[in-house]
Write a protein that holds these residues in place. Sequence first.
Motif, short mmCIF file in Angstrom:
data_model
loop_
_atom_site.label_atom_id
_atom_site.label_comp_id
_atom_site.label_asym_id
_atom_site.label_seq_id
_atom_site.Cartn_x
_atom_site.Cartn_y
_atom_site.Cartn_z
N THR A 23 0.85 -1.20 0.00
CA THR A 23 0.00 0.00 0.00
C THR A 23 0.88 1.25 0.00
OG1 THR A 23 -0.12 0.10 2.42
CG2 THR A 23 -1.84 -1.16 1.28
N VAL A 24 0.33 2.34 -0.51
CA VAL A 24 1.00 3.65 -0.49
C VAL A 24 -0.03 4.68 -0.06
CG1 VAL A 24 2.32 5.37 -1.76
CG2 VAL A 24 2.49 2.96 -2.41
N LYS A 25 0.24 5.39 1.00
CA LYS A 25 -0.68 6.39 1.52
C LYS A 25 -0.55 7.70 0.75
CE LYS A 25 -0.34 4.49 6.20
NZ LYS A 25 0.14 4.76 7.57
N ALA A 26 -1.56 8.55 0.87
CA ALA A 26 -1.51 9.88 0.27
C ALA A 26 -0.28 10.62 0.82
CB ALA A 26 -2.77 10.66 0.59
N GLY A 27 0.49 11.23 -0.07
CA GLY A 27 1.66 11.98 0.34
C GLY A 27 2.90 11.14 0.59
#
Length: 304
Positions: A23-27
């Motif tokens: 996963t990659v979070k916002a920012g």
Amino acid sequence: MLQVKNVTFGYSKTKVLKAIDFTVKAGENLAIIGESGSGKSTLLKLIYGEYDLKQGQIFWKDEEILGPKYNLVVGYDFMKYVTQEFDLMPVTTVEENIGKHLSRFYPEEKQRRTDELIKVVELEAFANTKVKLLSGGQKQRVAIARALAKQPEILLLDEPFSHIDNFKKQSLRRSIFKYLKQKNIACVVATHDKNDVLGFADQLLVIHNAEIIVKDTPQNIYKNPKLPLIASFFGEFNVIEPYGIVYANQLKIVEESDLKALVKRSYFNGSSWLIEAEYNSESIFITHDIRLEKGTTIYLSISS
């Protein structure tokens, strides 16, 4: 948030990627490394929706990313992908390329955004230059600025600084990655260059033999490389038993120790010298502050 769930993909029977999950979070800035042909670029294309998935799923927030079977036009408005092929308009200026997709109904806002992005990619002196007259590195910077023009929520970068000379790379990296953080834009970077990672990436993902072999912070992976393959990404290293993987800068020359080596050659690295020495009939490398003569006997300690 970007979610890549158990993705397996191949162009033929051979799988290029197996059970890829992250996963990659916002920012957040995620860097992907691996040998040539390891599947880094393929993974970016899957995230962008260039290929259809048979196994696994990819989501941005609650929207599933689907391939050309489902989308007549590949891609999504909230996502931009900058490849090594720039796809610019050669006979128009830098300014016109960046502002192409911005609304003409708000000319002042369009100009402000264009000027802002020209500054981010450090092309102020070339704003009115036609793209066909630019170098490869300058075109790469225009492509990045154009991708950012419509304020995407996620940016995919494939070797983003590969064409840019060393005079500009470091300041440009700082400028672009700072901008992405300020705007809370998620970023996934596929790269061969450790300088795209160290100091900028929040997470580092290593692909080998089509699988993720480690995902952690760059700092943790650098300090504890599980394989010589990983250590080689960060710089010169040695495998010294029973100590395992030891970077060249972890070896220190001391007056006396059990580690005795014979200098073979010295390489100038700018701020230091890389010393090649023979230890147990094999070459090892040591970072040192001065040049050493061939045939000099040295003693070594290992720092953590």
